[in-house]
Design a protein around this motif. Structure first.
Motif, PDB file in Angstrom:
ATOM      1  N   LYS A   1       0.787  -1.192   0.000  1.00 48.16           N
ATOM      2  CA  LYS A   1      -0.015  -0.091   0.010  1.00 48.16           C
ATOM      3  C   LYS A   1       0.916   1.261   0.029  1.00 48.16           C
ATOM      4  CE  LYS A   1      -2.209   0.907   3.770  1.00 48.16           C
ATOM      5  NZ  LYS A   1      -3.304   1.002   4.679  1.00 48.16           N
ATOM      6  N   PHE A   2       1.815   1.117   0.737  1.00 49.44           N
ATOM      7  CA  PHE A   2       2.881   2.342   0.821  1.00 49.44           C
ATOM      8  C   PHE A   2       3.592   2.641  -0.349  1.00 49.44           C
ATOM      9  CE2 PHE A   2       7.160   4.211   1.237  1.00 49.44           C
ATOM     10  CZ  PHE A   2       6.892   5.195   2.007  1.00 49.44           C
ATOM     11  N   ARG A   3       4.023   1.449  -1.005  1.00 49.69           N
ATOM     12  CA  ARG A   3       4.744   1.540  -2.340  1.00 49.69           C
ATOM     13  C   ARG A   3       3.909   2.176  -3.504  1.00 49.69           C
ATOM     14  NH1 ARG A   3       7.722  -3.598  -5.448  1.00 49.69           N
ATOM     15  NH2 ARG A   3       7.986  -2.525  -7.413  1.00 49.69           N
ATOM     16  N   THR A   4       2.472   1.604  -3.431  1.00 55.45           N
ATOM     17  CA  THR A   4       1.647   1.941  -4.553  1.00 55.45           C
ATOM     18  C   THR A   4       1.290   3.506  -4.239  1.00 55.45           C
ATOM     19  OG1 THR A   4       0.572  -0.093  -4.810  1.00 55.45           O
ATOM     20  CG2 THR A   4      -0.733   1.768  -5.389  1.00 55.45           C
ATOM     21  N   ARG A   5       1.063   3.839  -3.113  1.00 56.42           N
ATOM     22  CA  ARG A   5       0.845   5.215  -2.931  1.00 56.42           C
ATOM     23  C   ARG A   5       1.915   6.351  -3.269  1.00 56.42           C
ATOM     24  NH1 ARG A   5      -1.832   6.107   2.851  1.00 56.42           N
ATOM     25  NH2 ARG A   5      -3.536   4.959   1.912  1.00 56.42           N
ATOM     26  N   PHE A   6       2.820   5.687  -3.017  1.00 56.51           N
ATOM     27  CA  PHE A   6       4.343   6.669  -3.089  1.00 56.51           C
ATOM     28  C   PHE A   6       4.623   6.649  -4.567  1.00 56.51           C
ATOM     29  CE2 PHE A   6       8.781   7.822  -3.173  1.00 56.51           C
ATOM     30  CZ  PHE A   6       8.694   8.989  -2.340  1.00 56.51           C
ATOM     31  N   GLU A   7       4.143   5.547  -5.617  1.00 62.30           N
ATOM     32  CA  GLU A   7       4.672   5.518  -6.811  1.00 62.30           C
ATOM     33  C   GLU A   7       3.540   6.577  -7.416  1.00 62.30           C
ATOM     34  OE1 GLU A   7       6.081   0.944  -7.503  1.00 62.30           O
ATOM     35  OE2 GLU A   7       3.841   1.616  -7.800  1.00 62.30           O
ATOM     36  N   ARG A   8       2.293   6.772  -6.945  1.00 62.83           N
ATOM     37  CA  ARG A   8       1.503   7.680  -7.423  1.00 62.83           C
ATOM     38  C   ARG A   8       1.870   9.126  -7.152  1.00 62.83           C
ATOM     39  NH1 ARG A   8      -4.683   6.515  -5.482  1.00 62.83           N
ATOM     40  NH2 ARG A   8      -5.134   8.353  -7.141  1.00 62.83           N
ATOM     41  N   VAL A   9       2.598   9.257  -5.763  1.00 60.92           N
ATOM     42  CA  VAL A   9       3.351  10.600  -5.292  1.00 60.92           C
ATOM     43  C   VAL A   9       4.367  10.892  -6.711  1.00 60.92           C
ATOM     44  CG1 VAL A   9       4.714  11.548  -3.781  1.00 60.92           C
ATOM     45  CG2 VAL A   9       2.611  10.616  -3.161  1.00 60.92           C
ATOM     46  N   GLU A  10       4.966   9.957  -6.937  1.00 59.23           N
ATOM     47  CA  GLU A  10       6.128  10.177  -7.881  1.00 59.23           C
ATOM     48  C   GLU A  10       5.570  10.511  -9.285  1.00 59.23           C
ATOM     49  OE1 GLU A  10       9.798   7.217  -6.933  1.00 59.23           O
ATOM     50  OE2 GLU A  10       7.804   6.393  -7.712  1.00 59.23           O
ATOM     51  N   ALA A  11       4.357   9.972  -9.564  1.00 53.82           N
ATOM     52  CA  ALA A  11       3.875  10.167 -10.913  1.00 53.82           C
ATOM     53  C   ALA A  11       3.199  11.613 -10.674  1.00 53.82           C
ATOM     54  CB  ALA A  11       2.530   9.429 -11.062  1.00 53.82           C
ATOM     55  N   LEU A  12       2.489  12.348  -9.739  1.00 53.13           N
ATOM     56  CA  LEU A  12       2.010  13.605  -9.653  1.00 53.13           C
ATOM     57  C   LEU A  12       3.166  14.586  -9.437  1.00 53.13           C
ATOM     58  CD1 LEU A  12      -0.607  15.088  -8.921  1.00 53.13           C
ATOM     59  CD2 LEU A  12      -0.323  14.548  -6.680  1.00 53.13           C
TER      60      LEU A  12
ATOM     61  N   LEU B   1       1.754  16.358  -1.268  1.00 49.49           N
ATOM     62  CA  LEU B   1       1.474  15.337  -2.485  1.00 49.49           C
ATOM     63  C   LEU B   1       0.995  13.967  -1.734  1.00 49.49           C
ATOM     64  CD1 LEU B   1       5.060  16.101  -4.473  1.00 49.49           C
ATOM     65  CD2 LEU B   1       2.278  16.766  -5.169  1.00 49.49           C
ATOM     66  N   TRP B   2       1.464  13.466  -0.710  1.00 46.66           N
ATOM     67  CA  TRP B   2       0.962  12.563   0.089  1.00 46.66           C
ATOM     68  C   TRP B   2      -0.467  12.432   0.292  1.00 46.66           C
ATOM     69  CZ3 TRP B   2       3.140   7.562   0.698  1.00 46.66           C
ATOM     70  CH2 TRP B   2       2.664   6.895   1.555  1.00 46.66           C
ATOM     71  N   ASP B   3      -0.775  13.726   0.996  1.00 52.20           N
ATOM     72  CA  ASP B   3      -2.193  13.884   1.421  1.00 52.20           C
ATOM     73  C   ASP B   3      -3.222  13.914   0.405  1.00 52.20           C
ATOM     74  OD1 ASP B   3      -1.257  13.729   4.065  1.00 52.20           O
ATOM     75  OD2 ASP B   3      -1.435  16.089   4.127  1.00 52.20           O
TER      76      ASP B   3
ATOM     77  N   ALA C   1       5.927  14.259 -11.045  1.00 54.02           N
ATOM     78  CA  ALA C   1       6.408  14.516 -12.335  1.00 54.02           C
ATOM     79  C   ALA C   1       5.401  15.358 -13.375  1.00 54.02           C
ATOM     80  CB  ALA C   1       6.415  13.099 -13.023  1.00 54.02           C
ATOM     81  N   ASP C   2       4.253  15.104 -12.920  1.00 56.91           N
ATOM     82  CA  ASP C   2       3.173  15.809 -14.049  1.00 56.91           C
ATOM     83  C   ASP C   2       3.376  17.627 -13.443  1.00 56.91           C
ATOM     84  OD1 ASP C   2       2.165  13.851 -14.978  1.00 56.91           O
ATOM     85  OD2 ASP C   2       0.535  13.541 -13.285  1.00 56.91           O
ATOM     86  N   ARG C   3       3.898  17.854 -12.021  1.00 59.49           N
ATOM     87  CA  ARG C   3       3.917  19.171 -11.723  1.00 59.49           C
ATOM     88  C   ARG C   3       5.471  19.441 -12.005  1.00 59.49           C
ATOM     89  NH1 ARG C   3      -0.400  18.872  -6.813  1.00 59.49           N
ATOM     90  NH2 ARG C   3      -2.242  18.239  -8.046  1.00 59.49           N
ATOM     91  N   SER C   4       6.205  18.781 -12.471  1.00 55.58           N
ATOM     92  CA  SER C   4       7.691  19.135 -12.665  1.00 55.58           C
ATOM     93  C   SER C   4       8.152  19.495 -11.520  1.00 55.58           C
ATOM     94  CB  SER C   4       7.675  20.480 -13.527  1.00 55.58           C
ATOM     95  OG  SER C   4       7.245  20.046 -14.632  1.00 55.58           O
ATOM     96  N   ILE C   5       7.888  18.842 -10.367  1.00 48.72           N
ATOM     97  CA  ILE C   5       8.643  18.774  -8.829  1.00 48.72           C
ATOM     98  C   ILE C   5       9.736  17.723  -8.891  1.00 48.72           C
ATOM     99  CG2 ILE C   5       8.082  18.690  -6.486  1.00 48.72           C
ATOM    100  CD1 ILE C   5       5.340  19.437  -6.958  1.00 48.72           C
ATOM    101  N   ASP C   6      10.778  18.229  -8.519  1.00 47.76           N
ATOM    102  CA  ASP C   6      11.919  17.177  -8.326  1.00 47.76           C
ATOM    103  C   ASP C   6      11.904  16.672  -6.819  1.00 47.76           C
ATOM    104  OD1 ASP C   6      14.316  15.786  -8.005  1.00 47.76           O
ATOM    105  OD2 ASP C   6      15.657  17.285  -8.692  1.00 47.76           O
ATOM    106  N   LEU C   7      11.556  15.386  -6.591  1.00 47.49           N
ATOM    107  CA  LEU C   7      11.156  14.970  -5.304  1.00 47.49           C
ATOM    108  C   LEU C   7      12.359  14.978  -4.598  1.00 47.49           C
ATOM    109  CD1 LEU C   7       8.852  11.852  -5.826  1.00 47.49           C
ATOM    110  CD2 LEU C   7       8.410  14.163  -5.117  1.00 47.49           C
ATOM    111  N   ARG C   8      13.731  14.568  -5.101  1.00 52.21           N
ATOM    112  CA  ARG C   8      14.986  14.587  -4.253  1.00 52.21           C
ATOM    113  C   ARG C   8      15.511  16.073  -3.604  1.00 52.21           C
ATOM    114  NH1 ARG C   8      15.259  11.143  -8.620  1.00 52.21           N
ATOM    115  NH2 ARG C   8      16.351   8.978  -8.059  1.00 52.21           N
ATOM    116  N   ASN C   9      14.661  17.200  -4.475  1.00 53.66           N
ATOM    117  CA  ASN C   9      15.177  18.413  -3.724  1.00 53.66           C
ATOM    118  C   ASN C   9      13.805  18.974  -3.273  1.00 53.66           C
ATOM    119  OD1 ASN C   9      17.727  18.620  -4.848  1.00 53.66           O
ATOM    120  ND2 ASN C   9      16.940  19.026  -6.798  1.00 53.66           N
TER     121      ASN C   9
END
Length: 484
Positions: A445-456, A475-477, A458-466
């Motif tokens: 569940k955590f992995r699936t949710r975080f993969e959706r965070v990554e996709a969201l 994003l998580w909420d 990417a759509d908004r051009s947000i670099d998660l590492r920074n």
């Protein structure tokens, strides 16, 4: 040549009537006072006179191998007491007589085997064939699936003494069309002789099988167990010719065995009851896992230790022993799941002669499953809380002890964290929840949710590492809210 000592003289009573018993056998029966019969269910058993039979063992022993071993042990003991004993068997002692095979392997007794007429002689006459010219293979009905593996016929199957044996023979050939012609041979050489022609489909519904029943199979459309035989042969070929396969050992294959097991679990998790195409992944992964089992058996076979037939026979016999409510003296009793599991544990404990409730639990199990297994075994001897309300406070206690180690050594924190995890597993056990599956589901569940965070992101051009934690939490909420 074995030194003189206790002696067992084995004679055969032929396939049927008294006329098949040789003069030498009759004289030997008259000469030896202490006589034993493998079974009294034979037309010529009365010739042996006052004899001890082993018929009761067929009802009390778990497997046929146990019957034959116990007969051999009893005969050797009797020979030690009386000096010489007579052992009479149906047919010829030299044809498919496994008790004689057991006795031949003993070095604590002299064994004399007198030749006798076999049911085979009558069978060849009735069938009108030369077994050598025809290339007939003689097979024990109890071992048909393995002994006849790869065979297409002609086959003469002995020891087809019960309807369930005929059923198992029929089911062993899953490629049969059902129209194949076979002959059931009964009581050959006796006044009750019957030869019945039937089809493969009707094999176990044509006659009532008994101890004088055998089966003639002229030809099968496809070899017995053809798919598995092909697979077995391929595994051996790879082991002999592929450089990577040749290099492997039991130890080097362990990581692959674990990996394939986990992939089977993933395939099971991916099954959709409404979508049969999801079965394809499970079929593939079960095949990969089966290859690992066959690979280990092939290595052992090359080393002369055991074969895949030993593996199959072992698990078959163990399952029969562990299910007395299906095969043994508890048939017909009204047992629930709890009683069945308790019987399983009791039988297993007796088989293994174990001294601890934890004996037999692999230490290499995944940690959560290992903890649940250990806790469950302790619970079975009364070392447990009566219900989950007793287990919950232990979590709070272990949490406090872990908090107290924050400034302590890593070893101390590791110990207290382990205690906390063990307490959580105990709660799961009382709730009848598999902790391994629960944690896997939570992690997925955590992995699936975080993969959706990554996709969201990417759509908004947000670099998660920074991105800072505030952005990540937002994003998580947002993703979590769409799941409600």
């Amino acid at each position: 040549m074995k030194a003189a000592g206790p002696r067992i003289v084995v004679v055969g009573l032929g396939p049927g009537g008294h006329e098949h018993v040789t003069d030498e056998t009759r004289r030997t029966i008259d000469r030896i006072d202490h006589r034993y019969l493998r079974t009294s269910i034979h037309p010529s058993a009365d010739l042996v006179g006052d004899a001890t039979t082993f018929d009761d063992l067929y009802e009390t022993a778990d497997t046929f191998d146990d019957v034959y071993t116990e007969i051999a042990d009893s005969l050797v003991a009797a020979a030690g007491t009386h000096g010489e004993v007579l052992y009479a068997v149906p047919g010829s002692p030299l044809v498919l007589e496994r008790t004689v095979r057991h006795l031949r392997g003993r070095d604590d007794v002299d064994l004399v085997v007198l030749p006798a007429m076999s049911f085979l002689d009558v069978a060849w006459a009735r069938l009108g064939i030369d077994p050598v010219e025809e290339g007939v293979r003689l097979v024990d009905g109890h071992r048909f699936a393995t002994a006849a593996a790869g065979e297409r016929g002609p086959l003469l199957v002995a020891h087809a003494h019960a309807d369930w044996v005929l059923s198992e023979i029929k089911l062993a050939v899953d490629s049969a069309t059902g129209d194949e012609r076979v002959m059931i041979l009964q009581a050959l050489g006796t006044p009750d002789e019957r030869i019945v022609e039937t089809t493969w489909a009707e094999l176990d519904r044509t006659v009532t099988a008994d101890h004088l029943t055998s089966l003639w199979i002229p030809e099968l459309a496809a070899p017995v167990g053809v798919e598995y035989v092909r697979f077995h042969q391929l595994t051996r070929l790879l082991r002999e010719q592929c450089p990577w396969d040749i290099e492997q050992t039991h130890q080097t294959l362990v990581p692959h065995l674990l990996e394939e097991t986990y992939e089977v679990v993933d395939a099971i998790d991916g099954l959709d009851p409404d979508d049969p195409t999801t079965d394809d992944d499970l079929i593939e992964e079960l095949g990969d896992l089966l290859y690992q089992i066959e690979f280990h058996a092939t290595i052992a076979e090359q080393e002369g230790r055991f074969t895949i037939a030993d593996v199959a026979s072992g698990i078959h016999d163990k399952l029969v022993r562990r299910h007395p409510h299906v095969f043994g003296d508890l048939v017909g009793t009204d047992l629930g799941t709890d009683e069945v599991l308790a019987n399983w544990d009791d039988i297993k404990h007796a088989e293994k002669s174990r001294t601890s409730v934890f004996d037999g639990i692999p230490r290499s199990m995944p940690a959560l499953a290992y903890a649940a297994k250990v806790g469950g075994k302790a619970s079975k001897v009364g070392f447990d809380w009566s219900d989950v309300t007793g287990a919950f406070p232990k979590i709070a206690e272990e949490t406090d002890e872990l908090l107290a180690t924050i400034d302590d050594t890593i070893e101390r924190s590791t110990e207290e964290l382990g205690d906390l995890l063990f307490a959580v597993v105990n709660v799961a056990r009382h709730l009848r929840v598999d902790p391994e599956l629960a944690l896997r589901a939570a992690t997925d569940k955590f992995r699936t949710r975080f993969e959706r965070v990554e996709a969201l992101a990417a759509d908004r051009s947000i670099d998660l590492r920074n991105a800072d934690l505030v952005v990540l939490d937002a994003l998580w909420d947002e993703v979590k809210a769409t799941e409600a």
